[in-house]
Design a protein around this motif. Structure first.
Motif, mmCIF file in Angstrom:
data_model
loop_
_atom_site.group_PDB
_atom_site.id
_atom_site.type_symbol
_atom_site.label_atom_id
_atom_site.label_comp_id
_atom_site.label_asym_id
_atom_site.label_seq_id
_atom_site.Cartn_x
_atom_site.Cartn_y
_atom_site.Cartn_z
ATOM 1 N N GLU A 41 -2.811 9.728 -0.523
ATOM 2 C CA GLU A 41 -2.183 9.346 -1.792
ATOM 3 C C GLU A 41 -1.925 7.850 -1.855
ATOM 4 O OE1 GLU A 41 1.571 11.073 -4.263
ATOM 5 O OE2 GLU A 41 -0.154 12.269 -3.703
ATOM 6 N N PHE A 42 -1.459 7.253 -0.761
ATOM 7 C CA PHE A 42 -1.163 5.822 -0.768
ATOM 8 C C PHE A 42 -2.396 4.980 -1.066
ATOM 9 C CE2 PHE A 42 2.652 6.240 2.360
ATOM 10 C CZ PHE A 42 3.418 6.743 1.324
ATOM 11 N N PHE A 43 -3.513 5.353 -0.426
ATOM 12 C CA PHE A 43 -4.691 4.487 -0.491
ATOM 13 C C PHE A 43 -5.695 4.905 -1.570
ATOM 14 C CE2 PHE A 43 -3.088 4.171 3.890
ATOM 15 C CZ PHE A 43 -2.703 2.843 3.851
ATOM 16 N N SER A 44 -5.300 5.916 -2.362
ATOM 17 C CA SER A 44 -6.184 6.314 -3.462
ATOM 18 C C SER A 44 -6.221 5.247 -4.552
ATOM 19 C CB SER A 44 -5.718 7.646 -4.054
ATOM 20 O OG SER A 44 -4.399 7.528 -4.562
ATOM 21 N N THR A 45 -5.232 4.329 -4.529
ATOM 22 C CA THR A 45 -5.264 3.224 -5.494
ATOM 23 C C THR A 45 -6.224 2.116 -5.063
ATOM 24 O OG1 THR A 45 -3.381 2.195 -4.364
ATOM 25 C CG2 THR A 45 -2.885 3.651 -6.223
ATOM 26 N N ILE A 46 -6.600 2.136 -3.784
ATOM 27 C CA ILE A 46 -7.511 1.113 -3.262
ATOM 28 C C ILE A 46 -8.941 1.660 -3.175
ATOM 29 C CG2 ILE A 46 -7.999 -0.397 -1.301
ATOM 30 C CD1 ILE A 46 -5.014 -0.210 -0.589
ATOM 31 N N VAL A 47 -9.043 2.896 -2.671
ATOM 32 C CA VAL A 47 -10.346 3.551 -2.520
ATOM 33 C C VAL A 47 -10.414 4.705 -3.507
ATOM 34 C CG1 VAL A 47 -11.877 4.742 -0.903
ATOM 35 C CG2 VAL A 47 -10.333 2.946 -0.086
ATOM 36 N N ARG A 48 -11.531 4.921 -4.083
ATOM 37 C CA ARG A 48 -11.677 6.017 -5.048
ATOM 38 C C ARG A 48 -11.334 7.355 -4.402
ATOM 39 N NH1 ARG A 48 -17.342 4.872 -8.315
ATOM 40 N NH2 ARG A 48 -16.678 2.909 -9.294
#
Length: 527
Positions: free
Chosen positions: A377-384
């Motif tokens: 969830e945290f890195f879904s804003t950086i990686v699709r």
């Protein structure tokens, strides 16, 4: 129907689905390990089963039979199940509470994550926890890991709910805090981890109250109840030890304490264990076993590393998730315990290249499950998300496959340390079966109560070290204590027989190539 109503119904369906899936996993694994004679491989599992039995099946029945060192709640919970002779003898009875705890632990992980994240993230965390091969094995046994983890997880669930709603709904927040206190108190009666966690949670509570200026009467009342409940729980155990042994700290410094056992294990060639008096080495050893319970081989660093990165991200970028850092308390507790608490951990790849307490790494499983899921969830804003989620699922799946391909390390630990003991117990049980069915037996049961359990000999026919003062009297003249005396080399009965061998006749000897010999004597006074 409102959107919130739809979400509530979906969550309810998710809970029911998990409440079906997790018992199926639990029961299937239990049947498998039971059929492979693996649920009593741990000597501690045998001991937990028999301690529960001692409370009502003993020459001196009662709560004093709970003993010391091991905390009492698992044994009290086991009592209704081991009351059945078959469920006691087979070990099934003491496995049932562990299996139920596993199910509640799975539901707790889902509930914890659902309070912060999406359904998909909550499902991922719950499945990482539920499908861990080492936990699946341990929950099929009478060991305390699954029970403690369930209480620990739900304590964090309610504490995190308290933090989330304290400013907007003080009355409901007070109830959540009190529920957390009840669960922490219960955990304090399962494992000593809970005592350390209680201290950390109390500190976290103080920080939350001061930071958010929570001076409402309801909050302060809940905080007082929280502290009183956990303090009284610790005090209750200290009082029990004082009344039973004349030493409030018997569990910490008595003959059977971790400190005493560690001291007896030392030899001139092995004067200390790795990590003793070295917090850095202790932390490295605990981190390693935390890794190998979730993956093996080249994959072993990955899940723990991803979880740690998510923890750092929560600290710096998502403070509302910071309360979940309580899940990392076991890291500090076990590092300190190894360094200064006489709790060694060994595994084959590092010195001394054997297995001992590897299962303690499971205490990090809730943190790993929750923070690996949060990482998505945290890195879904950086990686699709379409790219990220499959990578995380693939990593978790490959990690667990690496464990199954080699056999869970907790099972390997149990086999290495338990196979010879079980072989010896089986040989001793074969000789005990030849004794008259009403005969009384004097025997030190600390290491080999499994032989009595295997035969199904009631403990009311056994004079053992928990029967005070009959035991101490029997050590002065073993022939007068029981019809038969079982002495295992280097135990208390062995030395008692050497001091007073009068009126004892040799019946049989039992031994294996790697185990001390046991000798069975018949008393001349027996009918």
């Amino acid at each position: 129907m409102s959107r919130s109503g739809d979400a509530a119904n979906r969550d309810k369906r998710d809970y029911w689905l998990l409440a079906i899936i997790s018992p199926l996993i639990s029961a299937t694994s239990f049947i498998f390990y039971f059929r492979h004679n693996a649920i009593l491989l741990y000597g501690d599992a045998v001991a937990h089963t028999n301690i529960a039995r001692h409370v009502f099946d003993s020459r001196t029945p009662g709560l004093w039979e709970l003993g010391t060192v091991w905390l009492p709640l698992p044994h009290l919970i086991d009592i209704p199940f081991v009351a059945s002779h078959w469920m006691w003898q087979s070990g099934v009875g003491a496995s049932i509470p562990s299996m139920l705890a596993y199910v509640f632990g799975v539901l707790g992980i889902f509930r914890l994550l659902r309070g912060f994240t999406s359904r998909g993230t909550a499902w991922l965390g719950a499945l990482i926890y539920a499908l861990n091969p080492n936990l699946i094995y341990m929950q099929a046994t009478a060991m305390t890991e699954a029970l403690y983890l369930a209480l620990f997880i739900w304590a964090v669930v309610h504490f995190s709910e308290f933090v989330r709603i304290a400013r907007n709904d003080p009355q409901r927040a007070r109830r959540s805090l009190e529920y957390s206190g009840i669960l922490i108190s219960a955990s304090m009666l399962v494992r000593y981890d809970g005592w350390f966690f209680a201290a950390c949670a109390t500190f976290a509570l103080l920080v939350v109250i001061l930071k958010f200026r929570l001076w409402q009467r309801a909050i302060l009342r809940g905080a007082v109840n929280f502290v009183l409940l956990t303090s009284l729980t610790a005090g209750l155990w200290l009082v029990y030890n004082h009344l039973a042994y004349g030493n409030s700290l018997e569990f910490a410094n008595g003959y059977y304490s971790a400190a005493a056992i560690a001291e007896r294990m030392k030899t001139p060639t092995f004067p200390s264990y790795p990590g003793e008096n070295s917090l850095r080495t202790a932390a490295l050893y605990f981190l390693k076993v935390s890794r190998i319970v979730v993956a093996e081989g080249p994959l072993d660093p990955w899940l723990l590393s991803v979880a740690f990165i998510a923890l750092v991200a929560a600290i710096y970028f998502s403070r509302r998730h910071l309360v979940l850092a309580l899940l990392w308390v076991p890291m500090l507790f076990y590092s300190l315990s190894i360094a200064y608490g006489h709790v060694p951990i060994y595994f084959p790849k590092w010195y001394p290249f054997t297995y001992y307490n590897v299962r303690y790494g499971l205490q990090m499983l809730p943190a790993i499950a929750v923070f690996v899921a949060l990482a998505g969830e945290f890195f879904s804003t950086i990686v699709r998300p379409r790219l990220l989620w499959p990578v995380i699922v693939l990593l978790a799946g490959a990690s667990y496959f690496s464990i199954w391909s080699k056999k869970p390390v907790c099972l390997r630990e149990a086999e290495v340390n338990g196979a010879d003991r079980m072989d010896f117990d089986a040989r001793l049980a074969a000789e005990l079966r030849k004794l008259p069915p009403s005969a009384t037996i004097m025997m030190y049961t600390g290491s080999h109560s499994g032989a009595l359990q295997d035969v199904g000999i009631p403990f009311r026919r056994v004079v053992w070290e928990g029967n005070r003062p009959e035991w101490e009297i029997g050590l002065t003249r073993p022939a007068g204590a029981a019809d038969y005396v079982v002495a295992v080399e280097d135990d208390e009965v062995f030395y008692a027989v050497r001091r007073a061998p009068e009126n004892l006749g040799l019946v049989a000897t039992v031994g294996t190539t790697s185990h001390p010999r046991a000798t069975i004597y018949r008393s001349a006074h027996s009918p």
